[in-house]
Design a protein around this motif. Structure first.
Motif, PDB file in Angstrom:
ATOM      1  N   THR A   6      65.469 -42.190 -45.320  1.00 12.85           N
ATOM      2  CA  THR A   6      64.180 -42.679 -45.805  1.00 12.85           C
ATOM      3  C   THR A   6      64.373 -43.937 -46.637  1.00 12.85           C
ATOM      4  N   ARG A   7      63.703 -45.010 -46.263  1.00 11.35           N
ATOM      5  CA  ARG A   7      63.813 -46.273 -46.995  1.00 11.35           C
ATOM      6  C   ARG A   7      62.940 -46.260 -48.239  1.00 11.35           C
ATOM      7  N   SER A   8      61.720 -45.770 -48.108  1.00 14.81           N
ATOM      8  CA  SER A   8      60.815 -45.712 -49.254  1.00 14.81           C
ATOM      9  C   SER A   8      59.649 -44.790 -48.930  1.00 14.81           C
ATOM     10  N   ARG A   9      58.977 -44.354 -49.993  1.00 12.85           N
ATOM     11  CA  ARG A   9      57.773 -43.541 -49.860  1.00 12.85           C
ATOM     12  C   ARG A   9      56.730 -44.082 -50.842  1.00 12.85           C
ATOM     13  N   PHE A  10      55.486 -44.179 -50.387  1.00 13.05           N
ATOM     14  CA  PHE A  10      54.418 -44.596 -51.285  1.00 13.05           C
ATOM     15  C   PHE A  10      53.145 -43.865 -50.881  1.00 13.05           C
ATOM     16  N   SER A  11      52.231 -43.740 -51.800  1.00 12.03           N
ATOM     17  CA  SER A  11      51.005 -42.979 -51.557  1.00 12.03           C
ATOM     18  C   SER A  11      49.792 -43.904 -51.590  1.00 12.03           C
ATOM     19  N   LEU A  12      48.695 -43.413 -51.019  1.00  8.24           N
ATOM     20  CA  LEU A  12      47.457 -44.178 -50.946  1.00  8.24           C
ATOM     21  C   LEU A  12      46.455 -43.615 -51.941  1.00  8.24           C
ATOM     22  N   GLY A  13      45.763 -44.493 -52.630  1.00  5.05           N
ATOM     23  CA  GLY A  13      44.787 -44.056 -53.612  1.00  5.05           C
ATOM     24  C   GLY A  13      43.359 -44.275 -53.164  1.00  5.05           C
ATOM     25  N   GLY A  14      42.471 -43.395 -53.609  1.00  7.25           N
ATOM     26  CA  GLY A  14      41.044 -43.591 -53.409  1.00  7.25           C
ATOM     27  C   GLY A  14      40.490 -43.183 -52.067  1.00  7.25           C
ATOM     28  N   ILE A  15      41.221 -42.408 -51.279  1.00  8.29           N
ATOM     29  CA  ILE A  15      40.704 -42.038 -49.960  1.00  8.29           C
ATOM     30  C   ILE A  15      40.585 -40.523 -49.772  1.00  8.29           C
ATOM     31  N   GLY A  16      41.051 -39.740 -50.737  1.00  9.23           N
ATOM     32  CA  GLY A  16      40.975 -38.299 -50.590  1.00  9.23           C
ATOM     33  C   GLY A  16      41.945 -37.801 -49.537  1.00  9.23           C
ATOM     34  N   GLU A  17      41.816 -36.542 -49.174  1.00  7.38           N
ATOM     35  CA  GLU A  17      42.709 -35.950 -48.177  1.00  7.38           C
ATOM     36  C   GLU A  17      42.193 -36.257 -46.775  1.00  7.38           C
ATOM     37  N   GLN A  18      43.058 -36.792 -45.929  1.00  2.00           N
ATOM     38  CA  GLN A  18      42.684 -37.169 -44.574  1.00  2.00           C
ATOM     39  C   GLN A  18      43.743 -36.669 -43.589  1.00  2.00           C
ATOM     40  N   ASP A  19      43.318 -36.483 -42.339  1.00  2.32           N
ATOM     41  CA  ASP A  19      44.235 -36.089 -41.278  1.00  2.32           C
ATOM     42  C   ASP A  19      44.422 -37.296 -40.366  1.00  2.32           C
ATOM     43  N   PHE A  20      45.518 -38.010 -40.577  1.00  2.29           N
ATOM     44  CA  PHE A  20      45.730 -39.252 -39.826  1.00  2.29           C
ATOM     45  C   PHE A  20      46.321 -38.970 -38.451  1.00  2.29           C
ATOM     46  N   GLU A  21      45.871 -39.738 -37.455  1.00  6.99           N
ATOM     47  CA  GLU A  21      46.301 -39.549 -36.072  1.00  6.99           C
ATOM     48  C   GLU A  21      46.911 -40.806 -35.467  1.00  6.99           C
ATOM     49  N   GLY A  22      47.060 -41.863 -36.254  1.00  4.08           N
ATOM     50  CA  GLY A  22      47.655 -43.083 -35.730  1.00  4.08           C
ATOM     51  C   GLY A  22      47.963 -44.048 -36.843  1.00  4.08           C
ATOM     52  N   ILE A  23      48.966 -44.888 -36.627  1.00  3.42           N
ATOM     53  CA  ILE A  23      49.357 -45.877 -37.617  1.00  3.42           C
ATOM     54  C   ILE A  23      49.741 -47.174 -36.913  1.00  3.42           C
TER      55      ILE A  23
END
Length: 209
Positions: A6-23
């Protein structure tokens, strides 16, 4: 992909819990989609950082269940893949939408461009009955789109306007649940399999022809 580190980990703010299906990634910008068509835009964060994110409602979830997102640099658009049709007009087709990132190039009616291929053109080559995309990617060498179907264990290559180039089958033993797809700068293709109750894994195919 070589080591799995793992190179890095970061989190997203202000969007609540979501179920992501693509990036999808464009430079420092990261885009994600939910199955209902919410598009999230953020930036690559430093390790341990919390970065702001912005949500846009694409309304594409009304037409189909979304699964798969890619960035097409040639036209500066996001490619949004449909897994299951939610309208009769899309039944019997493999469909994706081209979502412009630049408002100046958006269609006058505000609707993204839709490309649909009759399902029979694909299943005639797979020998199956369905093709339900779980991931999509753009090949920068050709401009073609690659669509991965986890349930059908098949990989579809098409032109940007929807002409079928070829379909490849995937080994059930090697790919128990292929859900993710990426192309590396050297042309290598990486397929990600969900682990379920076991370990998830990445499989790298070197410079596929």
């Amino acid at each position: 992909p070589k080591t799995g580190a793992t190179r890095s980990r970061f989190s997203l703010g202000g969007i609540g819990e979501q179920d992501f299906e693509g990036i999808a990634v464009s430079g420092a910008h990261v885009y994600l989609t939910t199955s209902d068509g919410l598009l999230v835009e953020t930036v690559v964060g430093r390790d341990g950082a919390r970065v702001p994110a912005r949500i846009a409602e694409s309304r594409l979830g009304r037409q189909c269940e979304i699964e798969g997102l890619a960035y097409d640099a040639r036209d500066d658009v996001l490619i949004v893949a449909c897994k299951h049709a939610r309208t009769r007009s899309l039944e019997g087709y493999v469909t994706w939408f081209r979502w412009p990132l630049n408002p100046a190039t958006a269609p006058a009616d505000g609707e993204p461009e839709q490309v649909s291929i009759p399902l029979g053109q694909v299943t005639a080559l797979t020998g199956g009955k369905t093709f339900r995309p779980s991931a999509i990617e753009v090949d920068p060498r050709t401009g073609h789109y690659l669509l991965l179907s986890s349930l059908d264990r098949a990989l579809l290559e098409v032109t940007r306007v929807g002409r079928v180039v070829r379909v490849l089958g995937l080994s059930r033993k090697r790919h128990p649940q292929p859900e993710g797809l990426a192309l590396m700068p050297d042309g290598a293709m990486v397929i990600a399999d969900e682990g379920g109750t076991h370990r998830a894994r990445l499989t790298t195919y070197r410079c596929p022809s």
